[in-house]
Design a protein around this motif. Structure first.
Motif, PDB file in Angstrom:
ATOM      1  N   LEU A 147       0.806  -1.214   0.000  1.00 20.49           N
ATOM      2  CA  LEU A 147       0.000   0.000   0.000  1.00 20.49           C
ATOM      3  C   LEU A 147       0.844   1.272   0.000  1.00 20.49           C
ATOM      4  O   LEU A 147       0.363   2.330  -0.405  1.00 20.49           O
ATOM      5  N   ASN A 148       2.116   1.190   0.461  1.00 18.07           N
ATOM      6  CA  ASN A 148       2.984   2.375   0.548  1.00 18.07           C
ATOM      7  C   ASN A 148       4.024   2.405  -0.576  1.00 18.07           C
ATOM      8  O   ASN A 148       5.129   2.929  -0.407  1.00 18.07           O
ATOM      9  N   CYS A 149       3.683   1.813  -1.700  1.00 18.01           N
ATOM     10  CA  CYS A 149       4.678   1.750  -2.797  1.00 18.01           C
ATOM     11  C   CYS A 149       5.049   3.130  -3.311  1.00 18.01           C
ATOM     12  O   CYS A 149       6.224   3.459  -3.475  1.00 18.01           O
ATOM     13  N   ASP A 150       4.073   3.974  -3.572  1.00 19.26           N
ATOM     14  CA  ASP A 150       4.355   5.318  -4.129  1.00 19.26           C
ATOM     15  C   ASP A 150       5.175   6.154  -3.159  1.00 19.26           C
ATOM     16  O   ASP A 150       6.152   6.810  -3.550  1.00 19.26           O
ATOM     17  N   GLN A 151       4.768   6.132  -1.902  1.00 21.20           N
ATOM     18  CA  GLN A 151       5.510   6.923  -0.913  1.00 21.20           C
ATOM     19  C   GLN A 151       6.931   6.416  -0.748  1.00 21.20           C
ATOM     20  O   GLN A 151       7.881   7.185  -0.628  1.00 21.20           O
TER      21      GLN A 151
ATOM     22  N   LYS B 148       9.028   7.358  -3.811  1.00 17.37           N
ATOM     23  CA  LYS B 148       9.337   8.795  -3.760  1.00 17.37           C
ATOM     24  C   LYS B 148      10.447   9.072  -2.753  1.00 17.37           C
ATOM     25  O   LYS B 148      11.380   9.853  -3.013  1.00 17.37           O
ATOM     26  N   PHE B 149      10.346   8.413  -1.577  1.00 14.25           N
ATOM     27  CA  PHE B 149      11.371   8.611  -0.557  1.00 14.25           C
ATOM     28  C   PHE B 149      12.733   8.104  -1.041  1.00 14.25           C
ATOM     29  O   PHE B 149      13.769   8.738  -0.821  1.00 14.25           O
ATOM     30  N   GLN B 150      12.737   6.968  -1.729  1.00 13.18           N
ATOM     31  CA  GLN B 150      13.994   6.429  -2.238  1.00 13.18           C
ATOM     32  C   GLN B 150      14.607   7.335  -3.310  1.00 13.18           C
ATOM     33  O   GLN B 150      15.819   7.556  -3.334  1.00 13.18           O
ATOM     34  N   LYS B 151      13.814   7.847  -4.204  1.00 13.41           N
ATOM     35  CA  LYS B 151      14.321   8.786  -5.219  1.00 13.41           C
ATOM     36  C   LYS B 151      14.889  10.045  -4.580  1.00 13.41           C
ATOM     37  O   LYS B 151      15.959  10.549  -4.982  1.00 13.41           O
TER      38      LYS B 151
END
Length: 340
Positions: free
Chosen positions: A108-112, A115-118
Motif C-alpha cells: 500500500l505504501n509503494c508510491d511513498q 518517492k522517498f527512495q528517489k
C-alpha cells in the motif's frame, strides 16, 4: 732582474688572491643564506601541513561523527537495542515474503516508498557532487600555494645567479686588464732582446766574413811542419777526381732514393685502393642496416598505434562499465538498508 716589476707582480697577485678569497667568502655567505631560507620555507610548509592536518582532524572529529554517516546503521553497536520488533502489524512493510505476512499486490505504501527512495538517491548524489567540488577546490588551493612557493624560489635563485655573473664579469675584466699589461711588458722586453740579438748577430757575421774560414784562404791549410803538411780542420780544396767520385756517388744515391719513393708510392696506392674498397663495403652495409632499422621502426610504430587504440577502447569500456555499475550497486545497497 727587474726587482720592481717582480714586486709589482707579486703585489698584484696578492691583491687578486685577496679579491678571489673575498668573492669565495661572499659566495659561501650567500649559499648559507639560501640554505637558511630554504630551511625556513620547508619548516613553514611543514607547519602549514601540520596545521591543515590538525584542522582536518578537528573537523572530522566535530562535524563528521560516526552518527552522521549514511552507513552508521550498518555498524551501530546499539542497533539491536534501537531496532523495532520483527513484526508490528499485518501491514508492516518490513515483513518479507518468507514471513508470510505480506504478499504481492498488498504493497500500500509503494508510491511513498519510491518517492522517498528517489529523494534519498538525489540527496546522496548532491552530497557526492559537493564533496567532489570541495576536494577539487582544496587541491587547486594547494597547487596555487605550491606554484607561488616555486616562483618565489626561482626568482631568488635567478637573483643570486645574476649577482654571481656580475662578480665573475668584474673579475674577468680585472684579469684581462692585468694580462694586457703583462703582454705589453713582455712585448717590450722581447723587442729589446730581439734588437740586442740582431746587433750580436751582425757583429758575429762581420767577424766571420773578415776571417780566414769563410774567405777560404789557402794559406791557412799549410801546416807548420813537414810531418803534417795540411791541416785537416782548415783544408778547403779537392782535386777533380775526388769531386767526380763524390758526384757519381750522389747520382747513385739519388737513383736509389727515387726507386724507394716509387715503391712507397705503389704501396700507398694499393693501401688507398683497399681502404676505398673497405669504406665502400662499410657504406653499403650501413645503408642496408639503416633500411632494416627504418622498416623495424615503422612496424613498431604501427604496432604501438594499434596497442594504443586497443588500450583507449579498453579504458573507455572500463569507465562506462564503472559508471554503469556503481550507481546500481549503491541503489540496491540503500534499497536493502531502507527495507530492512
Amino acid at each position: 732582474i727587474d726587482k720592481d716589476a717582480l714586486d709589482a707582480q707579486v703585489k698584484e697577485r696578492k691583491i687578486q688572491e685577496a679579491a678571489e678569497k673575498a668573492q669565495h667568502e661572499r659566495f659561501a655567505h650567500n649559499m648559507k643564506k639560501n640554505d637558511k631560507l630554504m630551511c625556513l620555507l620547508e619548516e613553514r610548509q611543514k607547519n602549514e601541513i601540520k596545521e591543515m592536518n590538525k584542522a582536518l582532524s578537528e573537523f572530522q572529529k566535530n562535524c563528521q561523527k560516526p552518527e552522521t554517516r549514511r552507513e552508521f546503521d550498518l555498524n551501530d553497536p546499539q542497533a539491536l537495542k534501537k531496532d523495532r520488533p520483527a513484526r508490528v502489524s499485518d501491514d508492516d512493510p518490513r515483513c518479507t515474503i518468507s514471513g508470510m505476512q505480506k504478499f504481492m499486490g498488498e504493497d500500500l505504501n509503494c508510491d511513498q516508498r519510491m518517492k522517498f527512495q528517489k529523494e534519498q538517491i538525489r540527496e546522496w548524489s548532491l552530497q557526492q557532487q559537493k564533496d567532489r567540488k570541495n576536494a577539487l577546490a582544496d587541491q587547486k588551493l594547494a597547487d596555487n600555494l605550491y606554484d607561488k612557493f616555486r616562483i618565489e624560489l626561482d626568482r631568488k635563485i635567478m637573483e643570486e645567479q645574476r649577482k654571481e655573473e656580475e662578480s665573475r664579469r668584474v673579475v674577468c675584466e680585472a684579469t684581462k686588464t692585468f694580462n694586457r699589461i703583462q703582454a705589453a711588458e713582455l712585448n717590450h722586453k722581447n723587442e729589446l732582446e730581439k734588437a740586442q740579438k740582431i746587433k750580436d748577430d751582425m757583429d758575429e757575421i762581420t767577424c766571420l766574413l773578415r776571417g780566414d774560414f769563410l774567405s777560404e784562404n789557402p794559406d791557412q791549410a799549410i801546416g807548420p811542419c813537414s810531418k803534417h803538411p795540411v791541416l785537416v780542420d782548415r783544408w778547403k780544396g779537392m782535386n777533380q777526381e775526388q769531386l767526380m767520385a763524390i758526384r757519381q756517388f750522389q747520382k747513385e744515391q739519388a737513383l736509389e732514393k727515387q726507386r724507394v719513393r716509387e715503391q712507397e708510392r705503389r704501396r700507398d696506392a694499393e693501401w688507398d685502393r683497399q681502404r676505398l674498397q673497405a669504406a665502400r663495403v662499410q657504406l653499403l652495409w650501413e645503408r642496408h642496416q639503416q633500411r632494416q632499422d627504418r622498416v623495424q621502426r615503422q612496424d613498431l610504430d604501427v604496432r604501438n598505434a594499434e596497442l594504443s587504440q586497443e588500450q583507449k577502447a579498453k579504458n573507455i569500456y572500463l569507465k562506462e562499465e564503472e559508471y554503469s555499475n556503481i550507481p546500481t550497486e549503491e541503489f540496491y545497497a540503500q534499497f536493502n538498508t531502507t527495507t530492512r
